[in-house]
Design an enzyme around this catalytic site. Structure first.
Site, PDB file in Angstrom:
ATOM      1  N   TYR A  24       9.535  22.113  19.244  1.00 23.59           N
ATOM      2  CA  TYR A  24       9.086  20.714  19.302  1.00 23.59           C
ATOM      3  C   TYR A  24       7.572  20.537  19.202  1.00 23.59           C
ATOM      4  O   TYR A  24       7.086  19.403  19.224  1.00 23.59           O
ATOM      5  CB  TYR A  24       9.589  20.061  20.601  1.00 23.59           C
ATOM      6  CG  TYR A  24      11.099  20.043  20.698  1.00 23.59           C
ATOM      7  CD1 TYR A  24      11.862  19.330  19.766  1.00 23.59           C
ATOM      8  CD2 TYR A  24      11.772  20.754  21.685  1.00 23.59           C
ATOM      9  CE1 TYR A  24      13.249  19.327  19.834  1.00 23.59           C
ATOM     10  CE2 TYR A  24      13.155  20.753  21.764  1.00 23.59           C
ATOM     11  CZ  TYR A  24      13.883  20.044  20.834  1.00 23.59           C
ATOM     12  OH  TYR A  24      15.252  20.040  20.891  1.00 23.59           O
ATOM     13  N   ASN A  76      14.448   7.935  18.240  1.00 24.24           N
ATOM     14  CA  ASN A  76      14.796   9.344  18.383  1.00 24.24           C
ATOM     15  C   ASN A  76      15.776   9.385  19.545  1.00 24.24           C
ATOM     16  O   ASN A  76      15.374   9.373  20.716  1.00 24.24           O
ATOM     17  CB  ASN A  76      13.580  10.220  18.675  1.00 24.24           C
ATOM     18  CG  ASN A  76      13.972  11.694  18.769  1.00 24.24           C
ATOM     19  OD1 ASN A  76      15.159  12.018  18.889  1.00 24.24           O
ATOM     20  ND2 ASN A  76      12.998  12.574  18.713  1.00 24.24           N
ATOM     21  N   HIS A  82      23.944  12.744  19.298  1.00 28.35           N
ATOM     22  CA  HIS A  82      25.098  13.588  18.984  1.00 28.35           C
ATOM     23  C   HIS A  82      26.344  13.190  19.774  1.00 28.35           C
ATOM     24  O   HIS A  82      27.432  13.695  19.504  1.00 28.35           O
ATOM     25  CB  HIS A  82      24.775  15.055  19.287  1.00 28.35           C
ATOM     26  CG  HIS A  82      23.469  15.518  18.723  1.00 28.35           C
ATOM     27  ND1 HIS A  82      23.194  15.508  17.372  1.00 28.35           N
ATOM     28  CD2 HIS A  82      22.334  15.979  19.319  1.00 28.35           C
ATOM     29  CE1 HIS A  82      21.953  15.965  17.171  1.00 28.35           C
ATOM     30  NE2 HIS A  82      21.417  16.236  18.341  1.00 28.35           N
ATOM     31  N   ASP A  89      27.268   1.627  18.959  1.00 29.76           N
ATOM     32  CA  ASP A  89      27.767   0.247  18.984  1.00 29.76           C
ATOM     33  C   ASP A  89      26.623  -0.752  19.167  1.00 29.76           C
ATOM     34  O   ASP A  89      26.597  -1.806  18.532  1.00 29.76           O
ATOM     35  CB  ASP A  89      28.787   0.063  20.118  1.00 29.76           C
ATOM     36  CG  ASP A  89      30.110   0.763  19.825  1.00 29.76           C
ATOM     37  OD1 ASP A  89      30.365   1.093  18.655  1.00 29.76           O
ATOM     38  OD2 ASP A  89      30.883   0.985  20.780  1.00 29.76           O
ATOM     39  N   HIS A 102      14.068  12.704  14.137  1.00 26.97           N
ATOM     40  CA  HIS A 102      14.164  13.909  14.972  1.00 26.97           C
ATOM     41  C   HIS A 102      12.959  14.775  14.673  1.00 26.97           C
ATOM     42  O   HIS A 102      12.599  14.964  13.502  1.00 26.97           O
ATOM     43  CB  HIS A 102      15.459  14.678  14.697  1.00 26.97           C
ATOM     44  CG  HIS A 102      16.676  13.891  15.061  1.00 26.97           C
ATOM     45  ND1 HIS A 102      17.145  13.816  16.351  1.00 26.97           N
ATOM     46  CD2 HIS A 102      17.474  13.105  14.308  1.00 26.97           C
ATOM     47  CE1 HIS A 102      18.202  13.024  16.373  1.00 26.97           C
ATOM     48  NE2 HIS A 102      18.424  12.572  15.148  1.00 26.97           N
ATOM     49  N   SER A 104      12.622  18.029  15.255  1.00 30.27           N
ATOM     50  CA  SER A 104      13.052  19.302  14.656  1.00 30.27           C
ATOM     51  C   SER A 104      14.003  19.036  13.492  1.00 30.27           C
ATOM     52  O   SER A 104      14.525  17.922  13.341  1.00 30.27           O
ATOM     53  CB  SER A 104      13.759  20.150  15.723  1.00 30.27           C
ATOM     54  OG  SER A 104      14.934  19.495  16.182  1.00 30.27           O
ATOM     55  N   ARG A 113      24.355  19.960  16.371  1.00 25.23           N
ATOM     56  CA  ARG A 113      23.247  19.011  16.173  1.00 25.23           C
ATOM     57  C   ARG A 113      23.296  18.352  14.801  1.00 25.23           C
ATOM     58  O   ARG A 113      22.549  17.430  14.500  1.00 25.23           O
ATOM     59  CB  ARG A 113      21.901  19.720  16.316  1.00 25.23           C
ATOM     60  CG  ARG A 113      21.635  20.188  17.729  1.00 25.23           C
ATOM     61  CD  ARG A 113      20.226  20.704  17.902  1.00 25.23           C
ATOM     62  NE  ARG A 113      20.146  21.545  19.075  1.00 25.23           N
ATOM     63  CZ  ARG A 113      19.953  21.097  20.319  1.00 25.23           C
ATOM     64  NH1 ARG A 113      19.770  19.820  20.546  1.00 25.23           N
ATOM     65  NH2 ARG A 113      19.921  21.940  21.341  1.00 25.23           N
TER      66      ARG A 113
HETATM   67  O1  CA2 Z   1      14.426  17.198  17.268  1.00 27.45           O
HETATM   68  C1  CA2 Z   1      14.565  16.202  17.960  1.00 27.45           C
HETATM   69  O2  CA2 Z   1      13.741  15.294  18.015  1.00 27.45           O
HETATM   70  C2  CA2 Z   1      15.788  16.082  18.861  1.00 27.45           C
HETATM   71  O3  CA2 Z   1      16.191  14.713  18.866  1.00 27.45           O
HETATM   72  C3  CA2 Z   1      15.356  16.508  20.250  1.00 27.45           C
HETATM   73  C4  CA2 Z   1      16.504  16.554  21.252  1.00 27.45           C
HETATM   74  C5  CA2 Z   1      17.687  17.331  20.712  1.00 27.45           C
HETATM   75  O4  CA2 Z   1      18.787  17.220  21.599  1.00 27.45           O
HETATM   76  C6  CA2 Z   1      18.100  16.850  19.337  1.00 27.45           C
HETATM   77  O5  CA2 Z   1      19.162  17.668  18.876  1.00 27.45           O
HETATM   78  C7  CA2 Z   1      16.955  16.915  18.363  1.00 27.45           C
HETATM   79  C8  CA2 Z   1      16.041  17.211  22.565  1.00 27.45           C
HETATM   80  C9  CA2 Z   1      14.856  16.565  23.196  1.00 27.45           C
HETATM   81  C10 CA2 Z   1      14.361  17.475  24.277  1.00 27.45           C
HETATM   82  O6  CA2 Z   1      12.982  17.595  24.138  1.00 27.45           O
HETATM   83  C11 CA2 Z   1      12.338  18.553  24.861  1.00 27.45           C
HETATM   84  C12 CA2 Z   1      11.047  18.806  24.499  1.00 27.45           C
HETATM   85  C13 CA2 Z   1      10.314  19.742  25.166  1.00 27.45           C
HETATM   86  C14 CA2 Z   1      10.875  20.423  26.212  1.00 27.45           C
HETATM   87  C15 CA2 Z   1      12.173  20.167  26.578  1.00 27.45           C
HETATM   88  C16 CA2 Z   1      12.909  19.214  25.898  1.00 27.45           C
END
Ligand code: CA2
Length: 149
Positions: A24, A76, A82, A89, A102, A104, A113
């Site tokens: 991230y 986001n 997911h 809705d 997103h 990533s 994902r």
């Molecule tokens: O890539 C993305 O922006 C996601 O939406 C991030 C979500 C993940 O569940 C999606 O599949 C993709 C997770 C967010 C958690 O973010 C963190 C960042 C740093 C440390 C811990 C969690």
């Protein structure tokens, strides 16, 4: 009167910059907000920027965006993208364009994902550009809003 866009962030995004920098990056959510505000300002748009770890609160904000005739919404949804039919809705009731972001590349990670419910109602989906995806989303949204004006 400037038009308003909403930028909504789902669960755990408040932890940006503190863990998993390989996935991230090192920017914090405050950095994301600054980037979004600069981009929105550049396009003459007012912005509401919010993050919540609670599904119902995110749904309330989507309904608020609709009630206030927001010109567009960037989301986001994080993990809820997911899983949450309730967020789908709420978004489906919004007429304004929705851009899903997103940080990533969700297609290059675990298979669960790859599917997001939000994509079904999004005008566009941006993933894998890191936090720059938010600026791209707002720029794209501004183009759609201008084209409609
Ligand atoms: O890539 C993305 O922006 C996601 O939406 C991030 C979500 C993940 O569940 C999606 O599949 C993709 C997770 C967010 C958690 O973010 C963190 C960042 C740093 C440390 C811990 C969690």
């Amino acid at each position: 009167m400037p038009k308003t866009i909403y930028v909504l962030n789902g669960p755990n995004l408040n932890m940006l910059g503190s863990r998993e920098p390989d996935i991230y990056g090192r920017a914090t959510l405050a950095d994301v907000e600054r980037l979004c505000r600069d981009t929105a300002d550049k396009h003459g748009l007012r912005m509401e920027f919010r993050q919540s770890n609670h599904e119902g609160e995110i749904i309330d904000w989507i309904q608020q965006a609709r009630a206030e005739n927001a010109a567009g919404l960037v989301i986001n949804p994080a993990g809820y993208g997911h899983t949450s039919i309730a967020i789908l809705d709420a978004l489906a009731a919004l007429e304004a364009p929705i851009i899903e972001v997103h940080i990533s590349n969700i297609h290059a990670r675990e298979s669960f994902r790859r599917r997001t419910y939000v994509s079904q109602v999004a005008r566009a989906v941006i993933c894998g550009f890191g936090i720059d995806g938010y600026a791209l989303a707002i720029t794209g949204l501004a183009g759609l809003i201008e084209a409609k004006a």
